[in-house]
Write an enzyme that holds these catalytic residues in place. Structure first.
Site, mmCIF file in Angstrom:
data_model
loop_
_atom_site.group_PDB
_atom_site.id
_atom_site.type_symbol
_atom_site.label_atom_id
_atom_site.label_comp_id
_atom_site.label_asym_id
_atom_site.label_seq_id
_atom_site.Cartn_x
_atom_site.Cartn_y
_atom_site.Cartn_z
ATOM 1 N N HIS A 1 0.840 -1.198 0.000
ATOM 2 C CA HIS A 1 0.000 0.000 0.000
ATOM 3 C C HIS A 1 0.875 1.248 0.000
ATOM 4 O O HIS A 1 1.882 1.328 0.715
ATOM 5 C CB HIS A 1 -0.910 0.004 1.229
ATOM 6 C CG HIS A 1 -2.134 0.846 1.053
ATOM 7 N ND1 HIS A 1 -2.107 2.211 1.082
ATOM 8 C CD2 HIS A 1 -3.428 0.492 0.830
ATOM 9 C CE1 HIS A 1 -3.325 2.679 0.901
ATOM 10 N NE2 HIS A 1 -4.147 1.660 0.740
ATOM 11 N N HIS A 2 0.461 2.230 -0.803
ATOM 12 C CA HIS A 2 1.282 3.436 -0.964
ATOM 13 C C HIS A 2 1.282 4.310 0.282
ATOM 14 O O HIS A 2 2.103 5.224 0.411
ATOM 15 C CB HIS A 2 0.786 4.252 -2.160
ATOM 16 C CG HIS A 2 1.898 4.813 -2.993
ATOM 17 N ND1 HIS A 2 2.945 5.527 -2.460
ATOM 18 C CD2 HIS A 2 2.136 4.757 -4.326
ATOM 19 C CE1 HIS A 2 3.764 5.897 -3.417
ATOM 20 N NE2 HIS A 2 3.308 5.436 -4.565
ATOM 21 N N SER A 3 0.369 4.082 1.207
ATOM 22 C CA SER A 3 0.381 4.874 2.436
ATOM 23 C C SER A 3 1.574 4.529 3.318
ATOM 24 O O SER A 3 1.926 5.291 4.220
ATOM 25 C CB SER A 3 -0.916 4.652 3.219
ATOM 26 O OG SER A 3 -1.042 3.294 3.589
ATOM 27 N N GLY B 1 4.710 4.313 2.268
ATOM 28 C CA GLY B 1 5.811 5.182 1.872
ATOM 29 C C GLY B 1 5.770 5.445 0.386
ATOM 30 O O GLY B 1 4.976 4.856 -0.360
#
Length: 686
Positions: free
Chosen positions: A350-352, A354
């Site tokens: 998940h891009h949250s 980093g």
């Protein structure tokens, strides 16, 4: 006038000789029982005799209508009632006795003080004291107002009009407004002419790098008009630049604040938005169960088309979201042999957690060099710029530094302005590469192509450019040929003919790394010594316009890309974008930040990224790595173009929306062919 004392419409004639004395005559119908009577008059005897003869000579007209009249003395009472100022025993009646509004009944404003209310009540009571209903109406209005004031003191109510009047009449506001004045007619005409010229230039001559020329004209015009008003060039320059910065902030943040916070967010931030809808964001340390994160499906090793199977498998992964009840990462191990590798490992993160570089550094910190299994991978370092010798060219060195500082400021302002207009209204053209509304929620197809890094370096050295310049030039050439072919297919025209429309606009959103590669050592130490390190999204954004055109000389694509990127590199635009995003999150919340990011992606066409990989071959836990192909999905663009270097290879990764780009392998062919044509042009020139 009509006399109310009569039951029929009997008229009374009045002869006035001075303001206070009248003579009235009642003239009844013939045969009626009403007696004729003179009302007292102080006139002389001669006039009385003449009036008597006049009355005696009147011929009465016979009528069938009979009037029942009250007693004769009531005529005198009715006359006195109609002319009360002449009556001795007149009783005044309050004229506003039936008005329901207590303030209007007393004849005062709603903002009257208690002293004014009491004074109005006393005055009216004294004037209409002889009429009991009037006094009762006045007292009732007074009591109602007093009770209303009492309740307002107990529960104060904000009076916006009064507050606004108090503010506008304050000394500070008066001092500020006194400094402004209505501009002269010639100033208004000049300003209107400047706006018309800027509008015409923007419509007729759209620039490829954005409206930089128009912005420069508007800033110079602003400074000119301020100088014309203040007669001070320094203050005009200072106010002009300050107004430019303030207008950007107001145009960005205030416009963002009115975006509905319930807009559907991007998948890349869905974990944060989902937590926000449940209340405060609470991050807790979770126990990792590898069985819930690592998946090894049973596959047929003798399948007919393993490459197509892998492509379909990865595309299906983009149809599902990560389970929010566990740490936001998954690993898929596919034991299937493809044309380039013996097996594949797919990381879905998940891009949250980093940004791309942070995640890439974290994964590569688990790898080691094939040549030395104890050493971490090494990455290319950016060479520092060589400055001129200031001992021999001191004044030239001073001028160069001042000029570079001015260019840095100017380019930063241009990038900030460009970001603002893209966010607010500037959109790319509708081309075969532009995704439709809702493209961020559709699955993506991921394909890649590997080319020689030596070919890229050959073009780089021959054109005195950088790797980024060459890759942008190759991408521009490939997209130009691909879009031209798609337009030709729609028109049924020849493939080699120029089918591109005029003034086509295709912009790439480029994330810029704001962290260094040295952090890979920190990740390695974190895993070895169980230390903690902060993962975050630390990247700015710039907008790169692709000049879509068919050029005779393929090297022109690289030259044009170099000139554009040189300007973008000499700017603090990415840093401003990064801190602006942080400010939006802190001021307006995550949902507004997601809406802003989604709006930016929906106004552009391509996501372009270039990540420098290890300089040598690496292995992960004893398994050599054949290639690295990163990509991303969940944003509002139909095409994602990633370049990943690794050893002496360059992997081109495409993430596309199949409804928009149904032939991604053909686009890969165009990219490979464009690099080949540019390389041949370099060799031919040598």
């Amino acid at each position: 006038m009509s006399v109310s004392g009569l039951a029929c419409n009997t008229s009374v004639s009045g002869l006035a000789f001075n303001p206070s004395r009248f003579s009235f005559l009642g003239i009844p119908n013939q045969n009626s029982r009403v007696t004729y009577r003179r009302v007292s008059s102080p006139l002389n005897g001669k006039f009385r005799r003449n009036m008597g003869h006049l009355v005696d000579s009147i011929s009465w007209i016979q009528t069938t209508r009979k009037c029942v009249v009250q007693q004769t003395h009531k005529i005198k009472s009715a006359i006195d009632a109609s002319f009360g100022d002449m009556a001795d025993n007149f009783i005044a009646i309050f004229p506003r006795i039936n008005i329901r509004d207590p303030y209007k009944r007393l004849g005062i404003s709603t903002e009257a003080s208690e002293d004014e209310i009491q004074a109005a009540r006393n005055f009216l009571i004294k004037k209409y004291s002889g009429h009991t209903p009037s006094v009762d109406a006045i007292e009732a209005a007074h009591d109602q107002i007093i009770m209303q004031k009492f309740h307002e003191r107990r529960r104060p109510k904000l009076n916006i009009k009064k507050k606004l009047r108090d503010v506008t009449q304050s000394r500070i506001i008066q001092a500020v407004t006194s400094r402004f004045q209505t501009p002269r007619t010639n100033v208004i005409l000049k300003t209107a002419a400047v706006f018309i010229v800027l509008g015409v230039l923007t419509v007729l001559f759209p620039t490829e790098e954005g409206p930089t020329f128009q912005v420069a004209l508007s800033l110079m015009a602003t400074i000119y008009f301020i100088n014309d008003r203040l007669k001070s060039k320094f203050r005009a320059l200072l106010y002009g630049i300050g107004a430019f910065g303030v207008s950007w902030l107001v145009g960005t943040f205030l416009m963002v604040s009115v975006i509905p916070p319930v807009l559907r967010g991007l998948r890349s931030l869905e974990v944060t938005t989902s937590l926000l809808t449940r209340g405060n964001v609470n991050l807790v340390q979770a126990k990792v169960d590898l069985e819930n994160h690592v998946y090894v499906p049973d596959l047929d090793s003798n399948m007919d088309s393993p490459d197509q199977f892998v492509e379909d498998y990865i595309s299906n992964l983009s149809k599902t979201s990560i389970d929010m009840s566990k740490p936001l990462w998954e690993v898929y191990i596919l034991n299937v042999k493809t044309a380039e590798a013996e097996a594949l490992v797919i990381f879905k993160i998940h891009h949250s957690i980093g940004d791309g570089l942070a995640i890439s550094s974290m994964l590569l910190s688990c790898a080691r060099k094939v040549s030395d299994p104890e050493q971490l991978p090494t990455f290319p370092l950016q060479k520092a710029a060589v400055s001129s010798n200031k001992s021999h060219f001191y004044w030239w060195w001073i001028f160069e530094k001042i000029w570079m500082a001015f260019l840095l400021l100017w380019n930063t302002l241009a990038d900030v302005w460009m970001s603002s207009v893209v966010l607010m209204y500037l959109k790319d053209s509708d081309t075969p590469l532009k995704g439709a509304t809702g493209v961020e929620f559709r699955p993506k197809r991921f394909v890649h192509r590997t080319v020689s890094m030596d070919d890229v370096k050959l073009v780089k050295n021959a054109t005195n450019a950088t790797i980024n310049d060459v890759l942008v030039g190759v991408s521009t050439a490939a997209l130009s040929h691909y879009v031209n072919r798609r337009y030709g297919d729609m028109k049924g025209a020849e493939q080699k003919k120029n089918n591109l429309p005029k003034d086509i606009r295709i912009t790439a959103t480029i994330p810029i790394n704001l962290r260094g590669y040295a952090e890979i050592k920190d990740f390695a130490e974190m895993m070895d010594n169980e230390k903690t390190i902060k993962l975050s999204n630390k990247a700015g954004v710039i907008f790169l316009p692709f000049t879509i055109a068919l050029r005779d000389n393929p090297l022109d694509y690289v030259h044009h890309a170099k000139s554009t990127i040189d300007r973008l590199k000499h700017s603090f635009g990415p840093i401003c974008a990064f801190f602006s995003s942080i400010s939006i999150v802190k001021l307006f919340g995550v949902k507004v930040a997601v809406a802003v990011l989604g709006r930016v992606f929906s106004h552009t066409t391509v996501v372009f990224s270039n990540i420098a990989g290890p300089l040598e071959e690496i292995s992960m836990y004893g398994h050599p790595i054949a290639y690295i192909s990163p990509s991303v999905y969940g944003h509002a663009e139909a095409l994602t173009l990633h370049f990943q270097s690794y050893a002496n290879k360059m992997t081109i990764s495409l993430g596309v929306d199949e409804a928009t780009i149904p032939d991604p392998h053909r686009l890969c062919d165009d990219l490979e062919e464009s690099l080949k044509l540019i390389k041949e042009a370099v060799i031919a020139r040598q």
